[in-house]
Enzyme design. Sequence first.
Site: not given
Ligand code: NAD
Ligand code: LMR
Length: 338
Positions: A175, A202
């Site tokens: 953010d 967030h």
């Molecule tokens: P993705 O699906 O590409 O990757 C997620 C990974 O987690 C996969 O490799 C999967 O195998 C793994 N996984 C699933 N269950 C698991 C477990 N029990 N133990 C270990 N690994 C496990 O998703 P992504 O795009 O990498 O996003 C991941 C998370 O981050 C999502 O929840 C997304 O919403 C979040 N996110 C948060 C922010 C933030 O600002 N905080 C920003 C972007 C994404």
């Molecule tokens: C973001 O802000 O990009 C992450 O929290 C992923 C989402 O679901 O928007």
Amino acid sequence: QPPKSQMEEGSVLRRANCRAKGGAPGFRVAILGAAGGIGQPLAMLMKMNPLVSVLHLYDVVNAPGVTADISHMDTGAVVRGFLGQQQLEAALTGMDLVIIPAGVPRKPGMTRDDLFKINAGIVKTLCEGIAKCCPRAIVNLISNPVNSTVPIAAEVFKKAGTYDPKRLLGVTMLDVVRANTFVAEVLGLDPRDVDVPVVGGHAGVTILPLLSQVKPPSSFTQEEINYLTDRIQNGGTEVVEAKAGAGSATLSMAYAAVKFADACLRGLRGDAGVVECAFVSSQVTELPFFATKVRLGRTGVEEVYSLGPLNEYERIGLEKAKKELAGSIEKGVSFIRS
Ligand code: NAD
Ligand code: LMR
């Protein structure tokens, strides 16, 4: 000749010992969900971080492939891969910092809260592992919905008797990264010269940019304030829609996660004046968790800063943010308690 795997492990140990002998600061970092959209570029960037001596890559799929790939980078950190629940404890033992981007991402039309059903259980299991194997580690929680997964983690740690509020941080850095970028565009500045505090949480209206506190001091028209607030609050959705079903922000998130993890490691090293925004245990408002600027040090969060002076627009935003945040926090807490 010893078998290749023994030779490799021997060389890995020599490198790890060599760094320790040299006295270079080296921290042990685990990434849980390391084979995912965020996990892979995050692993690559952490392998490039000179503060990292050992990098553990854990996932339930594809961890060996990502580990083999990353391990060929000629940087100092020793990389090891861990696949599946039976290797979780080995992945976590001895870690100083654990970064968690495990879990499902959004598709168009979904809110972050729609991810709760799946991600709450994933975060619970991973945090149980942390409580058992590295209870003193700093935890950077990325998995959504952050507004609920951080309270879930706190409850898991409380249950295990290991909770230290200074060591649990929800990552809201993306953010701030977005806010710096969008504000810099409006002001015609280099984003590296801009600092926008983003407080609250967030998700949607809980993401509250404090444009009255932008550095360098700047003034905005009401139209600019409306545009910037809306764009910062909906930056995640902007990416989800542009990716059209292929997930959410991964590359900018990996960048933000590394920026934040690096700040945590500099704090652990004892650097002075390391200040970033994060969603942490807080007494700044009546809510038990809130994102504000925090000072990072040897024990994690060493100071939680207050909000500072808000204008009328921000005060209204704060009330909306708190209302939504209260429900999300409660949802996380009762997931573990009930
Ligand atoms: P993705 O699906 O590409 O990757 C997620 C990974 O987690 C996969 O490799 C999967 O195998 C793994 N996984 C699933 N269950 C698991 C477990 N029990 N133990 C270990 N690994 C496990 O998703 P992504 O795009 O990498 O996003 C991941 C998370 O981050 C999502 O929840 C997304 O919403 C979040 N996110 C948060 C922010 C933030 O600002 N905080 C920003 C972007 C994404
Ligand atoms: C973001 O802000 O990009 C992450 O929290 C992923 C989402 O679901 O928007």
